[in-house]
Design a protein around this motif. Structure first.
Motif, PDB file in Angstrom:
ATOM      1  N   LYS A  43       0.825  -1.202   0.000  1.00  0.00           N
ATOM      2  CA  LYS A  43       0.000   0.000   0.000  1.00  0.00           C
ATOM      3  C   LYS A  43       0.863   1.257   0.000  1.00  0.00           C
ATOM      4  O   LYS A  43       2.041   1.224   0.335  1.00  0.00           O
ATOM      5  N   GLU A  44       0.240   2.365  -0.369  1.00  0.00           N
ATOM      6  CA  GLU A  44       0.907   3.658  -0.312  1.00  0.00           C
ATOM      7  C   GLU A  44       0.900   4.198   1.114  1.00  0.00           C
ATOM      8  O   GLU A  44       0.158   3.722   1.980  1.00  0.00           O
ATOM      9  N   TYR A  45       1.733   5.191   1.348  1.00  0.00           N
ATOM     10  CA  TYR A  45       1.723   5.865   2.639  1.00  0.00           C
ATOM     11  C   TYR A  45       0.364   6.513   2.883  1.00  0.00           C
ATOM     12  O   TYR A  45      -0.231   7.116   1.983  1.00  0.00           O
ATOM     13  N   GLN A  46      -0.113   6.392   4.113  1.00  0.00           N
ATOM     14  CA  GLN A  46      -1.389   6.948   4.505  1.00  0.00           C
ATOM     15  C   GLN A  46      -1.168   7.954   5.631  1.00  0.00           C
ATOM     16  O   GLN A  46      -0.550   7.619   6.642  1.00  0.00           O
ATOM     17  N   GLY A  47      -1.677   9.168   5.457  1.00  0.00           N
ATOM     18  CA  GLY A  47      -1.570  10.180   6.488  1.00  0.00           C
ATOM     19  C   GLY A  47      -2.545   9.925   7.615  1.00  0.00           C
ATOM     20  O   GLY A  47      -3.734   9.705   7.377  1.00  0.00           O
ATOM     21  N   LEU A  48      -2.060   9.970   8.846  1.00  0.00           N
ATOM     22  CA  LEU A  48      -2.871   9.649  10.014  1.00  0.00           C
ATOM     23  C   LEU A  48      -3.212  10.873  10.859  1.00  0.00           C
ATOM     24  O   LEU A  48      -4.363  11.059  11.262  1.00  0.00           O
ATOM     25  N   ALA A  49      -2.212  11.678  11.157  1.00  0.00           N
ATOM     26  CA  ALA A  49      -2.402  12.793  12.072  1.00  0.00           C
ATOM     27  C   ALA A  49      -1.244  13.760  11.946  1.00  0.00           C
ATOM     28  O   ALA A  49      -0.149  13.388  11.523  1.00  0.00           O
ATOM     29  N   CYS A  50      -1.487  14.999  12.330  1.00  0.00           N
ATOM     30  CA  CYS A  50      -0.419  15.988  12.368  1.00  0.00           C
ATOM     31  C   CYS A  50      -0.667  16.932  13.527  1.00  0.00           C
ATOM     32  O   CYS A  50      -1.791  17.040  14.028  1.00  0.00           O
ATOM     33  N   ILE A  51       0.393  17.618  13.924  1.00  0.00           N
ATOM     34  CA  ILE A  51       0.306  18.569  15.025  1.00  0.00           C
ATOM     35  C   ILE A  51       1.271  19.713  14.762  1.00  0.00           C
ATOM     36  O   ILE A  51       2.383  19.512  14.273  1.00  0.00           O
ATOM     37  N   SER A  52       0.838  20.923  15.064  1.00  0.00           N
ATOM     38  CA  SER A  52       1.680  22.093  14.878  1.00  0.00           C
ATOM     39  C   SER A  52       2.777  22.122  15.935  1.00  0.00           C
ATOM     40  O   SER A  52       2.751  21.383  16.923  1.00  0.00           O
ATOM     41  N   SER A  53       3.745  23.010  15.726  1.00  0.00           N
ATOM     42  CA  SER A  53       4.913  23.037  16.601  1.00  0.00           C
ATOM     43  C   SER A  53       4.566  23.319  18.061  1.00  0.00           C
ATOM     44  O   SER A  53       5.205  22.767  18.963  1.00  0.00           O
ATOM     45  N   ASN A  54       3.567  24.157  18.300  1.00  0.00           N
ATOM     46  CA  ASN A  54       3.177  24.471  19.674  1.00  0.00           C
ATOM     47  C   ASN A  54       2.008  23.625  20.171  1.00  0.00           C
ATOM     48  O   ASN A  54       1.553  23.816  21.304  1.00  0.00           O
ATOM     49  N   GLY A  55       1.506  22.720  19.349  1.00  0.00           N
ATOM     50  CA  GLY A  55       0.433  21.833  19.746  1.00  0.00           C
ATOM     51  C   GLY A  55      -0.961  22.403  19.644  1.00  0.00           C
ATOM     52  O   GLY A  55      -1.927  21.717  20.007  1.00  0.00           O
ATOM     53  N   TYR A  60      -6.537  14.979  11.430  1.00  0.00           N
ATOM     54  CA  TYR A  60      -6.542  13.522  11.382  1.00  0.00           C
ATOM     55  C   TYR A  60      -7.065  13.025  10.052  1.00  0.00           C
ATOM     56  O   TYR A  60      -7.920  13.657   9.427  1.00  0.00           O
ATOM     57  N   GLY A  61      -6.538  11.880   9.644  1.00  0.00           N
ATOM     58  CA  GLY A  61      -7.107  11.195   8.504  1.00  0.00           C
ATOM     59  C   GLY A  61      -8.437  10.564   8.865  1.00  0.00           C
ATOM     60  O   GLY A  61      -8.678  10.192  10.019  1.00  0.00           O
ATOM     61  N   ASP A  62      -9.305  10.419   7.865  1.00  0.00           N
ATOM     62  CA  ASP A  62     -10.651   9.913   8.129  1.00  0.00           C
ATOM     63  C   ASP A  62     -10.648   8.511   8.734  1.00  0.00           C
ATOM     64  O   ASP A  62     -11.530   8.176   9.532  1.00  0.00           O
ATOM     65  N   SER A  63      -9.683   7.687   8.356  1.00  0.00           N
ATOM     66  CA  SER A  63      -9.677   6.305   8.809  1.00  0.00           C
ATOM     67  C   SER A  63      -9.388   6.149  10.293  1.00  0.00           C
ATOM     68  O   SER A  63      -9.696   5.094  10.867  1.00  0.00           O
ATOM     69  N   VAL A  64      -8.811   7.175  10.927  1.00  0.00           N
ATOM     70  CA  VAL A  64      -8.424   7.049  12.326  1.00  0.00           C
ATOM     71  C   VAL A  64      -9.048   8.105  13.225  1.00  0.00           C
ATOM     72  O   VAL A  64      -8.863   8.054  14.449  1.00  0.00           O
ATOM     73  N   ARG A  67     -10.338   7.586  16.951  1.00  0.00           N
ATOM     74  CA  ARG A  67      -9.625   6.475  17.586  1.00  0.00           C
ATOM     75  C   ARG A  67      -8.195   6.828  17.972  1.00  0.00           C
ATOM     76  O   ARG A  67      -7.688   6.336  18.975  1.00  0.00           O
ATOM     77  N   PHE A  68      -7.544   7.652  17.150  1.00  0.00           N
ATOM     78  CA  PHE A  68      -6.153   8.030  17.385  1.00  0.00           C
ATOM     79  C   PHE A  68      -6.086   9.475  17.863  1.00  0.00           C
ATOM     80  O   PHE A  68      -6.881  10.319  17.435  1.00  0.00           O
ATOM     81  N   THR A  69      -5.114   9.755  18.721  1.00  0.00           N
ATOM     82  CA  THR A  69      -4.903  11.102  19.220  1.00  0.00           C
ATOM     83  C   THR A  69      -3.418  11.447  19.161  1.00  0.00           C
ATOM     84  O   THR A  69      -2.586  10.711  19.696  1.00  0.00           O
ATOM     85  N   TYR A 103       2.745  23.985   8.953  1.00  0.00           N
ATOM     86  CA  TYR A 103       2.055  24.111  10.226  1.00  0.00           C
ATOM     87  C   TYR A 103       1.517  22.764  10.704  1.00  0.00           C
ATOM     88  O   TYR A 103       1.793  22.319  11.824  1.00  0.00           O
ATOM     89  N   CYS A 104       0.742  22.123   9.841  1.00  0.00           N
ATOM     90  CA  CYS A 104       0.147  20.828  10.153  1.00  0.00           C
ATOM     91  C   CYS A 104      -0.391  20.239   8.859  1.00  0.00           C
ATOM     92  O   CYS A 104      -1.254  20.837   8.226  1.00  0.00           O
ATOM     93  N   SER A 105       0.114  19.068   8.476  1.00  0.00           N
ATOM     94  CA  SER A 105      -0.296  18.456   7.224  1.00  0.00           C
ATOM     95  C   SER A 105      -0.294  16.939   7.352  1.00  0.00           C
ATOM     96  O   SER A 105       0.592  16.361   7.993  1.00  0.00           O
ATOM     97  N   ILE A 106      -1.282  16.288   6.729  1.00  0.00           N
ATOM     98  CA  ILE A 106      -1.328  14.830   6.684  1.00  0.00           C
ATOM     99  C   ILE A 106      -0.905  14.303   5.314  1.00  0.00           C
ATOM    100  O   ILE A 106      -1.201  13.151   4.978  1.00  0.00           O
ATOM    101  N   TYR A 107      -0.193  15.098   4.547  1.00  0.00           N
ATOM    102  CA  TYR A 107       0.296  14.700   3.232  1.00  0.00           C
ATOM    103  C   TYR A 107       1.801  14.501   3.269  1.00  0.00           C
ATOM    104  O   TYR A 107       2.544  15.359   3.746  1.00  0.00           O
ATOM    105  N   THR A 108       2.253  13.381   2.729  1.00  0.00           N
ATOM    106  CA  THR A 108       3.658  13.010   2.824  1.00  0.00           C
ATOM    107  C   THR A 108       4.583  14.001   2.145  1.00  0.00           C
ATOM    108  O   THR A 108       5.717  14.198   2.585  1.00  0.00           O
ATOM    109  N   SER A 109       4.120  14.639   1.073  1.00  0.00           N
ATOM    110  CA  SER A 109       4.971  15.532   0.302  1.00  0.00           C
ATOM    111  C   SER A 109       5.384  16.779   1.065  1.00  0.00           C
ATOM    112  O   SER A 109       6.292  17.490   0.636  1.00  0.00           O
ATOM    113  N   GLU A 110       4.754  17.060   2.175  1.00  0.00           N
ATOM    114  CA  GLU A 110       5.052  18.262   2.943  1.00  0.00           C
ATOM    115  C   GLU A 110       6.260  18.096   3.867  1.00  0.00           C
ATOM    116  O   GLU A 110       6.725  19.088   4.437  1.00  0.00           O
TER     117      GLU A 110
END
Length: 124
Positions: A43-55, A60-64, A67-69, A103-110
């Motif tokens: 499978k390809e890489y799937q984006g799950l979650a991201c967080i900015s530098s200060n939180g 989140y990706g739709d699949s998680v 459920r995920f934090t 800042y916050c991205s769930i895309y691998t290219s970033e």
């Protein structure tokens, strides 16, 4: 340059939980946005979650979502991914990634910097 290390993977039963950690060697993470990704076999890489530098910002990706934090403790130089209600389809190698330009991205290219990954296996 930034070197990321993931830990906390392992074998867990369906419905169980794991907490993954992402930290760095030599450079602190406090100025970087961080994302979590996974890749299952074939499978390809799937984006799950991201967080900015200060939180302050997360996504989140739709699949998680629900459920995920994702969270971070900059005093400990660590970003976490708490995974609950795990399913067999969550089985994959999990990676954290960081980039100071986004800042916050769930895309691998970033992301410019990636860890080596940690295996998560969920038994049915």
């Amino acid at each position: 340059q930034l070197q990321l290390v993931e830990s906390g993977g392992g074998l867990v039963q369906t419905g169980g939980s794991l907490r993954l950690s992402c930290t760095t060697s030599g450079v602190t993470l406090d100025k970087y946005g961080v994302g979590w990704f996974r890749q299952a076999p074939g499978k390809e890489y799937q984006g799950l979650a991201c967080i900015s530098s200060n939180g302050d910002t997360t996504d989140y990706g739709d699949s998680v979502r629900g459920r995920f934090t994702i969270s971070r403790d900059n005093a400990k130089n660590t970003v976490y991914l708490q995974m609950n209600s795990l399913k067999p389809e969550d089985t994959a190698v999990y990676y954290c990634a960081a980039d100071a330009d986004y800042y916050c991205s769930i895309y691998t290219s970033e992301y410019d910097y990636w860890g080596q990954g940690t295996q998560v296996t969920v038994s049915s």
